[in-house]
Design an enzyme around this catalytic site. Structure first.
Site, PDB file in Angstrom:
ATOM      1  CG  HIS A  92     -67.499 -32.696  30.783  1.00  0.00           C
ATOM      2  ND1 HIS A  92     -67.318 -31.855  29.707  1.00  0.00           N
ATOM      3  CD2 HIS A  92     -68.823 -32.964  30.810  1.00  0.00           C
ATOM      4  CE1 HIS A  92     -68.469 -31.645  29.103  1.00  0.00           C
ATOM      5  NE2 HIS A  92     -69.411 -32.301  29.758  1.00  0.00           N
ATOM      6  CG  ASP A 171     -71.957 -34.541  22.453  1.00  0.00           C
ATOM      7  OD1 ASP A 171     -72.937 -35.155  22.929  1.00  0.00           O
ATOM      8  OD2 ASP A 171     -71.454 -33.567  23.013  1.00  0.00           O
ATOM      9  NE  ARG A 178     -78.885 -36.572  25.655  1.00  0.00           N
ATOM     10  CZ  ARG A 178     -77.788 -36.310  26.396  1.00  0.00           C
ATOM     11  NH1 ARG A 178     -76.680 -35.895  25.829  1.00  0.00           N
ATOM     12  NH2 ARG A 178     -77.809 -36.469  27.687  1.00  0.00           N
ATOM     13  CB  SER A 193     -73.282 -36.736  25.711  1.00  0.00           C
ATOM     14  OG  SER A 193     -72.989 -35.371  25.707  1.00  0.00           O
ATOM     15  CE  LYS A 197     -69.234 -32.678  25.631  1.00  0.00           C
ATOM     16  NZ  LYS A 197     -70.559 -33.246  25.569  1.00  0.00           N
TER      17      LYS A 197
HETATM   18  N1  URA Z   1     -72.680 -32.781  29.753  1.00  0.00           N
HETATM   19  C1  URA Z   1     -72.533 -33.306  28.519  1.00  0.00           C
HETATM   20  O1  URA Z   1     -71.564 -33.002  27.824  1.00  0.00           O
HETATM   21  N2  URA Z   1     -73.444 -34.154  28.057  1.00  0.00           N
HETATM   22  C2  URA Z   1     -74.514 -34.539  28.775  1.00  0.00           C
HETATM   23  O2  URA Z   1     -75.294 -35.329  28.298  1.00  0.00           O
HETATM   24  C3  URA Z   1     -74.692 -34.000  30.070  1.00  0.00           C
HETATM   25  C4  URA Z   1     -73.751 -33.119  30.540  1.00  0.00           C
END
Ligand code: URA
Length: 451
Positions: A92, A171, A178, A193, A197
């Site tokens: 990620h 999220d 956001r 966040s 996930k």
């Molecule tokens: N990627 C995400 O999943 N969340 C964030 O807050 C920033 C980047």
């Protein structure tokens, strides 16, 4: 007493907003109540926006960050993928401009025998999002129910979806809020966040790509390292193997920015080509995924395996298969004309002879959002066809009048501002910059010396 009534009497969103605004530390119960009530729809966006801004300005303690991550993780189910025999590894990124590596990495790792259950996000602020890129492929469904997600994983080893009502629903809502309220740039919110996930995916290991530079949410190496350590600590607390690479985002990654354009560049990489920075970063991240996934004894060996798999065509086949299984048109992978096309183009020319010494990356990302490639309000639809192709990047020599970039657009009213931002983002000097920023700045959470 009716439990809803009882919690309504003990918890008021306004108290939590004021406490954080004044620099107080929230309790686990207060954070859980806020997350659960918002996910259920019992607290309005405007109150949660105010709370998010208070967090951006005041920060969070480690205990608050852990409570927020846990509450967001528990807002939905945690996948149990233990029936799949291979190791489950994901990657990620904290968000960048032209950062399309996820679309390359999922099929690379799957082709190497790893399972990649990827839950991604949409564009956030000036950065692009994996889900918006995937949706540029006609028919591609990022909203698979869990049972179907699992079937795709069983069939081809990788699947890519968004947060759902079942997995990481908190999220899903907070992320969208956001994006449009200027509340992305908090390491605590980013950590919660991302990790909520990722921990919901049922993975064994995770490779984090933490961006630093003018196009990143964490502009300095110090801030990026802080975020990386926060996320590594959170993952390790949950018993996962985590490594974070701090990588450069001081200029866009690759040359194409915009959803359909980025799919084209992904396919170039999957065919063994593509811009060198993008290709190198993909190979490095893939090397780590294969190493953590136990199919390569070192990162270097993981890189080599990934290169071979790409050269053999196996990775492109894997990507095509995943697209097909998720309802997308596999022909659009082989024929870019089948992807959404912008109606008009505009070239940006160099005002002088010299060298590109910097490319203000956030402005390039904002230019793409203004063209319609991202959202300014939650309900905005994204235009998949618009974007920017960079012909010149940092270090390149340019002559007066030569094209620096091409804008792909559909709405005339949007192009003037995007053009101005793009022109301003190029800094051209008589001689090249002395120092080139490295692509990989640091690795945090390295499990032993396995390089
Ligand atoms: N990627 C995400 O999943 N969340 C964030 O807050 C920033 C980047």
């Amino acid at each position: 007493m009716n439990p809803t009534l009882a919690s309504a009497q003990t918890f008021r969103a306004i108290d939590v907003i004021r406490k954080k605004r004044d620099g107080g530390e929230l309790s686990r119960t207060e954070i859980e109540s806020l997350v659960n009530d918002y996910t259920r729809g019992d607290i309005p966006d405007y109150q949660v926006s105010a709370w998010l801004m208070a967090v951006v300005l005041r920060g969070m303690t480690r205990a608050e960050t852990a409570a927020l991550t846990d509450a967001m993780l528990r807002s939905g189910d945690v996948l149990d993928l233990s029936s799949l025999p291979a190791k489950k590894v994901d990657k990620h990124s904290t968000g960048g401009v032209g950062d399309k590596t996820s679309l390359v990495l999922a099929p690379v790792a799957a082709a190497a025998g790893i399972v990649v259950p990827m839950i991604s996000g949409r564009g956030l602020g000036h950065t692009g999002g994996t889900l918006d890129k995937l949706e540029a492929i006609p028919g591609f469904n990022v909203n698979l129910p869990v049972a179907q997600f699992r079937r795709v994983l069983e069939t081809c080893g990788c699947a890519m979806i968004g947060q759902t009502a079942e997995i990481a629903p908190a999220d899903r809502k907070l992320y969208a809020l956001r994006d449009v309220t200027g509340t992305v740039e908090s390491p605590y919110l980013i950590c919660a966040s991302i990790m909520s996930k990722k921990l919901a995916e049922g993975i064994d290991a995770l490779v984090l790509d933490v961006k630093t530079g003018s196009g990143a949410f964490m502009k300095s190496d110090k801030d990026a390292a802080f975020l990386a350590e926060l996320m590594v600590e959170t993952g390790e607390r949950m018993g996962k193997q985590i490594v974070a690479l701090i990588t450069d985002m001081d200029q866009p990654l690759g040359c194409m920015i915009g959803n359909a354009l980025e799919v084209i560049e992904v396919v170039e990489v999957l065919r063994g080509g593509g811009p060198e920075d993008l290709r190198q970063l993909c190979l490095e991240l893939a090397g780590w995924m294969l190493h953590l996934g136990g199919v390569a004894t070192t990162v270097t060996e993981g890189r080599k395996q990934s290169e071979k798999l790409i050269a053999s065509g196996a990775v492109l086949d894997k990507f095509r298969r995943m697209v097909e299984l998720q309802g997308g048109d596999p022909q659009s992978i082989d024929d870019p004309k089948k992807l959404p096309q912008a109606q008009r183009t505009m070239s940006i020319s160099s005002p002088k002879n010299g060298y590109v010494v910097s490319l203000q990356c956030e402005q390039v990302g904002t230019a793409c959002v203004i063209l319609g490639g991202g959202r300014e309000r939650k309900e905005d639809a994204v235009d998949p066809a618009v974007g920017i192709v960079l012909h010149k990047k940092v270090g390149d020599a340019v002559s007066v009048g030569e094209s620096l970039a091409t804008i792909y657009y559909n709405a005339d009213v949007r192009v003037a501002r995007a053009r101005q931002l793009l022109e301003e983002s190029y800094q051209i000097a008589d001689s090249p910059a002395h120092e080139r920023r490295p692509l990989i700045h640091r690795v945090i959470g390295k499990p032993g010396e396995k390089n």
